[in-house]
Design a protein around this motif. Sequence first.
Motif, PDB file in Angstrom:
ATOM      1  N   ASP A  22       0.799  -1.225   0.000  1.00  0.00           N
ATOM      2  CA  ASP A  22       0.000   0.000   0.000  1.00  0.00           C
ATOM      3  C   ASP A  22       0.833   1.276   0.000  1.00  0.00           C
ATOM      4  N   ALA A  23       2.159   1.120   0.027  1.00  0.00           N
ATOM      5  CA  ALA A  23       3.022   2.304  -0.040  1.00  0.00           C
ATOM      6  C   ALA A  23       4.401   1.861  -0.500  1.00  0.00           C
ATOM      7  N   VAL A  24       5.147   2.810  -1.001  1.00  0.00           N
ATOM      8  CA  VAL A  24       6.496   2.454  -1.414  1.00  0.00           C
ATOM      9  C   VAL A  24       7.440   3.616  -1.131  1.00  0.00           C
ATOM     10  N   ILE A  25       8.567   3.260  -0.534  1.00  0.00           N
ATOM     11  CA  ILE A  25       9.610   4.256  -0.290  1.00  0.00           C
ATOM     12  C   ILE A  25      10.697   4.018  -1.319  1.00  0.00           C
ATOM     13  N   CYS A  26      11.039   5.056  -2.039  1.00  0.00           N
ATOM     14  CA  CYS A  26      12.029   4.901  -3.104  1.00  0.00           C
ATOM     15  C   CYS A  26      13.344   5.513  -2.663  1.00  0.00           C
ATOM     16  N   ASN A  27      14.416   4.839  -2.993  1.00  0.00           N
ATOM     17  CA  ASN A  27      15.725   5.263  -2.522  1.00  0.00           C
ATOM     18  C   ASN A  27      16.255   6.487  -3.242  1.00  0.00           C
ATOM     19  N   ASN A  28      15.575   6.915  -4.277  1.00  0.00           N
ATOM     20  CA  ASN A  28      15.861   8.233  -4.850  1.00  0.00           C
ATOM     21  C   ASN A  28      14.749   8.683  -5.792  1.00  0.00           C
ATOM     22  N   ASP A  29      14.910   9.881  -6.302  1.00  0.00           N
ATOM     23  CA  ASP A  29      13.804  10.502  -7.034  1.00  0.00           C
ATOM     24  C   ASP A  29      13.517   9.854  -8.382  1.00  0.00           C
ATOM     25  N   ASP A  30      14.547   9.428  -9.068  1.00  0.00           N
ATOM     26  CA  ASP A  30      14.341   8.738 -10.343  1.00  0.00           C
ATOM     27  C   ASP A  30      13.367   7.591 -10.164  1.00  0.00           C
ATOM     28  N   LEU A  31      13.687   6.776  -9.178  1.00  0.00           N
ATOM     29  CA  LEU A  31      12.849   5.603  -8.918  1.00  0.00           C
ATOM     30  C   LEU A  31      11.431   6.031  -8.555  1.00  0.00           C
ATOM     31  N   ALA A  32      11.320   7.062  -7.749  1.00  0.00           N
ATOM     32  CA  ALA A  32      10.000   7.505  -7.298  1.00  0.00           C
ATOM     33  C   ALA A  32       9.173   7.998  -8.485  1.00  0.00           C
TER      34      ALA A  32
END
Lengths: 343, 343
Positions: B249-259
């Motif tokens: 239900d959520a995702v934390i991305c290790n940087n902005d590209d990924l996000a």
Amino acid sequence: MARKSKTQSDRPTLVDVAREAGVSAITVSRTIRSPDIVSERARNKVEEAIRKLGYTPDPAASALASRSTSTIGLLVPSLTNNVFADVLRGVYEGVEGTRFFVQIGNYRYSALSEEGLIRNFLSQRPAGLIVSSMDQTPAGRKLLEEAPCPVVQIMETSPGAVDMSVGFDQLEAVRAAARHVAECGYRRPGFLSARMDPRAQRRLGAFREEAAANDMLDEARIITTPQPSSVGMGRHLLEQLLARAPDTDAVICNNDDLAVGALMEAIRRNIAVPEQLGICSYNDIEMARHMVPALSAVATPRREIGRRAIAMLLAEIEAPGSVTERHIDLGYELVARESTAPR
Amino acid sequence: MARKSKTQSDRPTLVDVAREAGVSAITVSRTIRSPDIVSERARNKVEEAIRKLGYTPDPAASALASRSTSTIGLLVPSLTNNVFADVLRGVYEGVEGTRFFVQIGNYRYSALSEEGLIRNFLSQRPAGLIVSSMDQTPAGRKLLEEAPCPVVQIMETSPGAVDMSVGFDQLEAVRAAARHVAECGYRRPGFLSARMDPRAQRRLGAFREEAAANDMLDEARIITTPQPSSVGMGRHLLEQLLARAPDTDAVICNNDDLAVGALMEAIRRNIAVPEQLGICSYNDIEMARHMVPALSAVATPRREIGRRAIAMLLAEIEAPGSVTERHIDLGYELVARESTAPR
DNA sequence: ACACAAAATGATTGCGCTGTCATCAGCGCG
DNA sequence: CGCGCTGATGACAGCGCAATCATTTTGTGT
């Protein structure tokens, strides 16, 4: 002061290595610079001694004696601009593993500070120079012409290049974008551009021509700003465009930041892309193709420009005059995706 | 060979200027390096002569004689990574207008080539060094400890810093992101990370801890790849995540590209952000706030890190030992925007 | 075995600048 | 009026390497 260098706490010198290896200093110098003209026996002894003493040459002394360095100067108008970030990557890929290293000068879109940097770099006796434009001041240009090292001008095609050049036809590329938009059936295209340096000006000029040729030029739809480009600026410029000319049906953006910003602004406003508004970008950085809708764009060979520029430079440094193809046109490619569509 | 330098076609030297000005060479050297200890009369004559002859000092000779250069070495693990692009900008802002210039070394996330670059840079007798991690090889670390110049390690906070440091607590920053997601009421968060260098590993570790503390750790939701980060990779990783754990239900991305990539993939799949899927990014480059929905993120002070690193370095170069605050924690900021929301 | 060319090596000198002292002028003061 | 002092200037040597030319060694053919 009068101590022999051996006694100094400092790093070993050529002479120390020579003594260790039982040869003369110049032989050491030679095994480092051109191992093939040294006998295998001597070479082995020297290499052994170098390893043992942990010797590394002093580039300053080398530069002074040989009157040339291993520095390649790279002049860019911006570090913020994604375009030059890509060029930079290509350049660094190209120098990797060679004895050369790159020094970047950022002239912030100021021809005057570019001239200063050229002067400054040249005073360091660089092995070569890469400059990002053809728009030097007369003095800057003269310096380049008389430079005692190879010079590659990048980004554009040859007209007026001082020595060598790698790039593509920026004006033709913009025309292709305008043509594409026209061919899709858009009739009232706008043009967004930030940071109006000479190159951006010329591109705008090319857009005007092509738009006029298609009978769809409207000055009210041309929105520019001298400020730097950014995604936020793209949103802002589209906002201005729509305020001034609400019936605009397509927009050509002078780079990807602006295009992404324009797209986001359109989405915020519930303007359907590509149905109500076509968007065509310029450069095509990686993210452009992943947007929803994916951005149509003129893809430019930024990284390849960096790579080729270094390749030419190195070839010319190793063997002056050996590079025969001195002006390379890498072309561009129009990539139609979802943000423009035939209507 | 025996010709006086005047006759050489080459550039003028100190001696030429001295002759022109009617003073000794050393006086010329002094008016350039420390004008205040030269009488005004002499200074004027020298400056006039310099202008007349168009003299510029030879940095190689200067480096050789003084045993130090004006080069500042900057070691980064990547040129592609937006994070370091921003750091780089800060650094260049900081050196602008000084007599120093920056040389970049890209070690491509390889500690071994970092060691090589340290060795290489050190052999150039740099005025200072900026390195982007605390993860050197033992030999690399030793080189830094014994470096005859100030060294600033950037990106993280001090533990184990060799000399000076500027950064922020990366682990705490990731924990903040995890906490934020938990506080919003998301219960099944995933974690996306590319390029698993030691720092990325540690951040993942911090996420694990914090997730476990909130009783929401699930290894199936942790998706990583050794490949470089990109927007496309973000889409790909989210795809994998949803395949493995569709109820995420959520995702934390290790940087902005990924996000950004994850967001675009979610949009493609008609997954409502933030309702069905919360997204929290790391770093917060400019574009993140302009996405639709705007990305929540942990904002990191990348540019400021570059600026401060240079500032410390220059201060320490000018007056060794003068910098008292040798370890700076610039902090981070959690910016909640639209891509996460209380449920 | 010898002459001769080619390859390998070495001695010397100087690149342009700065560190280190020595020198000199000017000045206040007893 | 000369003493010592400060501030300004200069002479000299050497930083570590490579260009140049000289010399020695090696290899080749007869």
